[in-house]
Design a protein around this motif. Structure first.
Motif, PDB file in Angstrom:
ATOM      1  N   PHE A  91      31.968  16.842  96.989  1.00  0.00           N
ATOM      2  CA  PHE A  91      32.101  15.402  97.229  1.00  0.00           C
ATOM      3  C   PHE A  91      33.467  14.880  96.787  1.00  0.00           C
ATOM      4  CE2 PHE A  91      27.264  14.540  96.635  1.00  0.00           C
ATOM      5  CZ  PHE A  91      27.059  14.635  97.993  1.00  0.00           C
ATOM      6  N   TYR A  92      33.815  15.249  95.530  1.00  0.00           N
ATOM      7  CA  TYR A  92      34.940  14.566  94.878  1.00  0.00           C
ATOM      8  C   TYR A  92      36.215  15.398  94.756  1.00  0.00           C
ATOM      9  CZ  TYR A  92      30.945  11.708  93.595  1.00  0.00           C
ATOM     10  OH  TYR A  92      29.812  10.930  93.649  1.00  0.00           O
ATOM     11  N   ALA A 109      35.159   0.435  94.488  1.00  0.00           N
ATOM     12  CA  ALA A 109      34.882   1.153  95.743  1.00  0.00           C
ATOM     13  C   ALA A 109      33.377   1.275  95.966  1.00  0.00           C
ATOM     14  CB  ALA A 109      35.521   2.537  95.699  1.00  0.00           C
ATOM     15  N   SER A 114      33.329   1.178 100.014  1.00  0.00           N
ATOM     16  CA  SER A 114      34.536   1.525 100.761  1.00  0.00           C
ATOM     17  C   SER A 114      35.286   2.635 100.034  1.00  0.00           C
ATOM     18  CB  SER A 114      35.427   0.290 100.867  1.00  0.00           C
ATOM     19  OG  SER A 114      36.744   0.659 101.173  1.00  0.00           O
ATOM     20  N   VAL A 115      35.866   3.543 100.803  1.00  0.00           N
ATOM     21  CA  VAL A 115      36.664   4.595 100.173  1.00  0.00           C
ATOM     22  C   VAL A 115      38.158   4.343 100.398  1.00  0.00           C
ATOM     23  CG1 VAL A 115      34.904   6.399 100.209  1.00  0.00           C
ATOM     24  CG2 VAL A 115      36.342   6.081 102.214  1.00  0.00           C
ATOM     25  N   PHE A 145      24.379   7.933  88.764  1.00  0.00           N
ATOM     26  CA  PHE A 145      25.321   8.809  88.056  1.00  0.00           C
ATOM     27  C   PHE A 145      24.752   9.227  86.699  1.00  0.00           C
ATOM     28  CE2 PHE A 145      29.505   9.211  90.182  1.00  0.00           C
ATOM     29  CZ  PHE A 145      29.193   8.559  91.364  1.00  0.00           C
ATOM     30  N   TYR A 149      24.890  13.168  86.365  1.00  0.00           N
ATOM     31  CA  TYR A 149      26.103  13.745  85.764  1.00  0.00           C
ATOM     32  C   TYR A 149      26.189  13.498  84.257  1.00  0.00           C
ATOM     33  CZ  TYR A 149      27.483  13.720  90.678  1.00  0.00           C
ATOM     34  OH  TYR A 149      27.520  13.913  92.043  1.00  0.00           O
TER      35      TYR A 149
END
Ligand code: HEM
Length: 176
Positions: A91-92, A109, A114-115, A145, A149
Protein backbone atom coordinates in the motif's frame (compact mmCIF):
# COMPACT_ATOMS: atom_id res chain seq x y z
CA UNK A 1 2.79 -35.14 -32.37
CA UNK A 2 4.97 -32.62 -30.53
CA UNK A 3 6.57 -31.63 -33.82
CA UNK A 4 3.09 -31.03 -35.37
CA UNK A 5 2.05 -28.92 -32.40
CA UNK A 6 5.27 -26.88 -32.74
CA UNK A 7 4.75 -26.40 -36.49
CA UNK A 8 1.13 -25.29 -35.88
CA UNK A 9 2.26 -22.74 -33.30
CA UNK A 10 4.96 -21.14 -35.41
CA UNK A 11 2.76 -21.14 -38.54
CA UNK A 12 0.90 -18.00 -37.47
CA UNK A 13 2.18 -14.72 -35.98
CA UNK A 14 -0.92 -14.63 -33.75
CA UNK A 15 0.04 -17.98 -32.21
CA UNK A 16 3.62 -16.85 -31.67
CA UNK A 17 2.32 -13.70 -30.00
CA UNK A 18 -0.01 -15.72 -27.74
CA UNK A 19 2.75 -18.13 -26.74
CA UNK A 20 4.97 -15.12 -25.95
CA UNK A 21 2.19 -13.66 -23.81
CA UNK A 22 1.73 -16.95 -21.90
CA UNK A 23 5.51 -17.16 -21.29
CA UNK A 24 5.59 -13.58 -20.07
CA UNK A 25 2.74 -14.02 -17.58
CA UNK A 26 4.07 -17.41 -16.39
CA UNK A 27 7.42 -15.75 -15.75
CA UNK A 28 5.77 -12.89 -13.83
CA UNK A 29 3.76 -15.40 -11.75
CA UNK A 30 6.82 -17.52 -10.90
CA UNK A 31 8.85 -14.41 -10.07
CA UNK A 32 6.10 -13.10 -7.77
CA UNK A 33 5.79 -16.48 -6.00
CA UNK A 34 9.51 -16.74 -5.45
CA UNK A 35 9.50 -13.42 -3.60
CA UNK A 36 7.05 -15.00 -1.14
CA UNK A 37 9.15 -18.13 -0.56
CA UNK A 38 10.32 -18.81 3.01
CA UNK A 39 13.95 -18.45 1.94
CA UNK A 40 13.33 -14.90 0.80
CA UNK A 41 11.22 -14.14 3.89
CA UNK A 42 14.07 -15.25 6.13
CA UNK A 43 16.48 -12.87 4.51
CA UNK A 44 16.36 -9.37 5.95
CA UNK A 45 13.29 -7.75 4.43
CA UNK A 46 10.96 -4.92 5.39
CA UNK A 47 8.70 -7.44 7.13
CA UNK A 48 11.50 -8.48 9.49
CA UNK A 49 12.19 -5.02 10.87
CA UNK A 50 12.62 -5.03 14.63
CA UNK A 51 9.84 -3.51 16.73
CA UNK A 52 10.51 0.20 16.87
CA UNK A 53 11.09 1.53 20.41
CA UNK A 54 8.33 3.89 21.50
CA UNK A 55 9.26 7.46 20.59
CA UNK A 56 7.87 10.78 19.37
CA UNK A 57 8.65 12.46 16.05
CA UNK A 58 8.74 15.93 14.60
CA UNK A 59 7.30 16.27 11.09
CA UNK A 60 10.89 16.47 9.80
CA UNK A 61 11.98 13.29 11.62
CA UNK A 62 8.95 11.42 10.29
CA UNK A 63 10.11 12.10 6.71
CA UNK A 64 13.05 9.72 7.22
CA UNK A 65 10.62 6.82 7.34
CA UNK A 66 9.24 6.89 3.81
CA UNK A 67 10.23 3.31 2.93
CA UNK A 68 13.20 4.49 0.85
CA UNK A 69 15.46 6.33 3.28
CA UNK A 70 16.59 4.83 6.57
CA UNK A 71 16.07 1.03 6.80
CA UNK A 72 12.96 0.83 4.62
CA UNK A 73 10.64 1.36 7.55
CA UNK A 74 7.40 3.19 6.78
CA UNK A 75 5.75 5.42 9.37
CA UNK A 76 2.54 7.40 8.95
CA UNK A 77 1.04 10.11 11.12
CA UNK A 78 -2.71 10.08 11.83
CA UNK A 79 -4.31 12.61 14.19
CA UNK A 80 -1.10 13.16 16.17
CA UNK A 81 -0.24 9.46 16.43
CA UNK A 82 2.54 7.72 14.52
CA UNK A 83 1.97 4.20 13.18
CA UNK A 84 4.47 1.71 11.79
CA UNK A 85 2.84 0.51 8.56
CA UNK A 86 5.96 -1.26 7.20
CA UNK A 87 4.07 -4.56 6.91
CA UNK A 88 1.77 -2.95 4.33
CA UNK A 89 4.55 -2.07 1.91
CA UNK A 90 2.24 -2.90 -1.01
CA UNK A 91 0.00 0.00 0.00
CA UNK A 92 2.50 2.54 1.26
CA UNK A 93 5.88 1.52 -0.19
CA UNK A 94 7.45 2.99 -3.35
CA UNK A 95 5.08 2.52 -6.29
CA UNK A 96 2.15 1.63 -4.00
CA UNK A 97 -1.22 3.41 -4.38
CA UNK A 98 -0.74 5.26 -1.08
CA UNK A 99 3.02 5.85 -1.22
CA UNK A 100 2.44 9.61 -0.78
CA UNK A 101 1.43 8.85 2.83
CA UNK A 102 4.81 7.34 3.70
CA UNK A 103 6.77 9.44 6.19
CA UNK A 104 4.01 12.05 6.29
CA UNK A 105 1.07 13.18 8.39
CA UNK A 106 -1.73 11.52 6.40
CA UNK A 107 -4.60 13.04 8.44
CA UNK A 108 -5.77 15.63 5.90
CA UNK A 109 -5.54 13.17 2.99
CA UNK A 110 -7.59 10.61 4.92
CA UNK A 111 -10.17 13.22 5.94
CA UNK A 112 -10.62 14.55 2.43
CA UNK A 113 -10.27 11.09 0.85
CA UNK A 114 -7.60 12.28 -1.53
CA UNK A 115 -4.09 11.14 -2.35
CA UNK A 116 -3.18 14.46 -3.96
CA UNK A 117 0.17 15.94 -2.90
CA UNK A 118 -1.61 19.16 -1.92
CA UNK A 119 -3.02 17.30 1.09
CA UNK A 120 0.44 17.10 2.70
CA UNK A 121 1.90 20.19 4.34
CA UNK A 122 5.50 20.88 5.22
CA UNK A 123 4.46 22.61 8.45
CA UNK A 124 2.46 21.11 11.28
CA UNK A 125 -1.16 20.81 10.14
CA UNK A 126 -3.74 21.60 12.84
CA UNK A 127 -6.60 20.58 10.48
CA UNK A 128 -8.66 23.48 11.87
CA UNK A 129 -10.27 24.21 8.47
CA UNK A 130 -11.69 20.71 8.03
CA UNK A 131 -15.43 20.01 8.35
CA UNK A 132 -16.65 17.92 11.28
CA UNK A 133 -17.62 15.11 8.88
CA UNK A 134 -14.04 15.07 7.59
CA UNK A 135 -12.67 14.98 11.15
CA UNK A 136 -15.02 12.06 11.88
CA UNK A 137 -13.73 10.19 8.90
CA UNK A 138 -10.09 10.69 10.05
CA UNK A 139 -11.09 9.28 13.46
CA UNK A 140 -12.54 6.21 11.75
CA UNK A 141 -9.27 5.70 9.86
CA UNK A 142 -7.39 6.18 13.13
CA UNK A 143 -9.44 3.36 14.71
CA UNK A 144 -8.59 1.13 11.76
CA UNK A 145 -4.90 1.94 12.07
CA UNK A 146 -4.97 1.28 15.84
CA UNK A 147 -6.35 -2.19 15.15
CA UNK A 148 -3.98 -3.03 12.33
CA UNK A 149 -0.60 -1.37 12.96
CA UNK A 150 1.82 -0.88 15.87
CA UNK A 151 1.56 2.56 17.44
CA UNK A 152 5.08 3.95 17.75
CA UNK A 153 4.49 7.30 19.41
CA UNK A 154 3.19 10.81 18.85
CA UNK A 155 3.67 13.42 16.18
CA UNK A 156 5.02 16.53 17.89
CA UNK A 157 3.61 20.01 17.42
CA UNK A 158 6.21 22.78 16.86
CA UNK A 159 8.06 23.40 20.13
CA UNK A 160 6.55 20.33 21.81
CA UNK A 161 9.06 18.21 23.72
CA UNK A 162 9.24 14.46 23.03
CA UNK A 163 8.13 12.17 25.85
CA UNK A 164 10.83 9.91 27.29
CA UNK A 165 9.37 6.42 27.32
CA UNK A 166 11.30 4.78 30.18
CA UNK A 167 9.90 1.25 29.82
CA UNK A 168 10.89 1.00 26.19
CA UNK A 169 14.42 2.31 26.74
CA UNK A 170 14.85 -0.31 29.50
CA UNK A 171 13.75 -2.98 27.02
CA UNK A 172 16.30 -1.77 24.46
CA UNK A 173 19.10 -1.80 27.08
CA UNK A 174 18.25 -5.40 28.01
CA UNK A 175 18.69 -6.48 24.38
CA UNK A 176 22.18 -4.94 24.07
C1 HEM B 1 -11.07 4.55 -6.93
C2 HEM B 1 -10.76 4.82 -5.70
C3 HEM B 1 -10.30 3.78 -4.70
C4 HEM B 1 -10.46 2.45 -4.67
C5 HEM B 1 -11.15 1.56 -5.69
C6 HEM B 1 -9.81 1.97 -3.47
C7 HEM B 1 -9.73 0.65 -3.08
C8 HEM B 1 -9.04 0.18 -2.01
C9 HEM B 1 -8.88 -1.21 -1.66
C10 HEM B 1 -9.44 -2.39 -2.42
C11 HEM B 1 -8.12 -1.25 -0.55
C12 HEM B 1 -7.64 -2.52 0.14
C13 HEM B 1 -8.50 -2.87 1.30
C14 HEM B 1 -7.89 -4.02 2.06
O1 HEM B 1 -7.37 -4.95 1.46
O2 HEM B 1 -7.93 -4.00 3.31
C15 HEM B 1 -7.81 0.10 -0.18
C16 HEM B 1 -7.06 0.44 0.90
C17 HEM B 1 -6.84 1.73 1.28
N1 HEM B 1 -7.35 2.87 0.72
FE1 HEM B 1 -8.29 2.95 -1.04
N2 HEM B 1 -9.29 3.03 -2.80
C18 HEM B 1 -9.58 4.16 -3.51
C19 HEM B 1 -9.24 5.44 -3.19
C20 HEM B 1 -8.64 5.82 -2.02
C21 HEM B 1 -8.38 7.19 -1.64
C22 HEM B 1 -8.71 8.44 -2.48
C23 HEM B 1 -7.77 7.16 -0.43
C24 HEM B 1 -7.33 8.38 0.32
C25 HEM B 1 -7.51 8.54 1.59
C26 HEM B 1 -7.68 5.75 -0.04
C27 HEM B 1 -7.10 5.28 1.12
C28 HEM B 1 -6.86 3.96 1.39
C29 HEM B 1 -6.01 3.50 2.47
C30 HEM B 1 -5.28 4.37 3.48
C31 HEM B 1 -5.99 2.11 2.40
C32 HEM B 1 -5.16 1.16 3.20
C33 HEM B 1 -5.67 0.97 4.61
C34 HEM B 1 -4.76 0.03 5.35
O3 HEM B 1 -3.59 0.35 5.64
O4 HEM B 1 -5.25 -1.05 5.67
N3 HEM B 1 -8.21 5.00 -1.03
N4 HEM B 1 -8.39 0.94 -1.07
Amino acid sequence: MARRFFDDVISSPVNIFLVGLICYFSYKLIKKDSTKSPARKNSKSENDLAKMPKQDFTLEELKQYDGIKSDGRILIGVLGKVFDVSKAKDFYGPGGPYSVFAGRDASRALGTFSVDKSQFKDEYDDLSDLKSSQMESIKEWEMQFLEKYPLVGNLLRPGEEPTVYEEESAEVKKQL
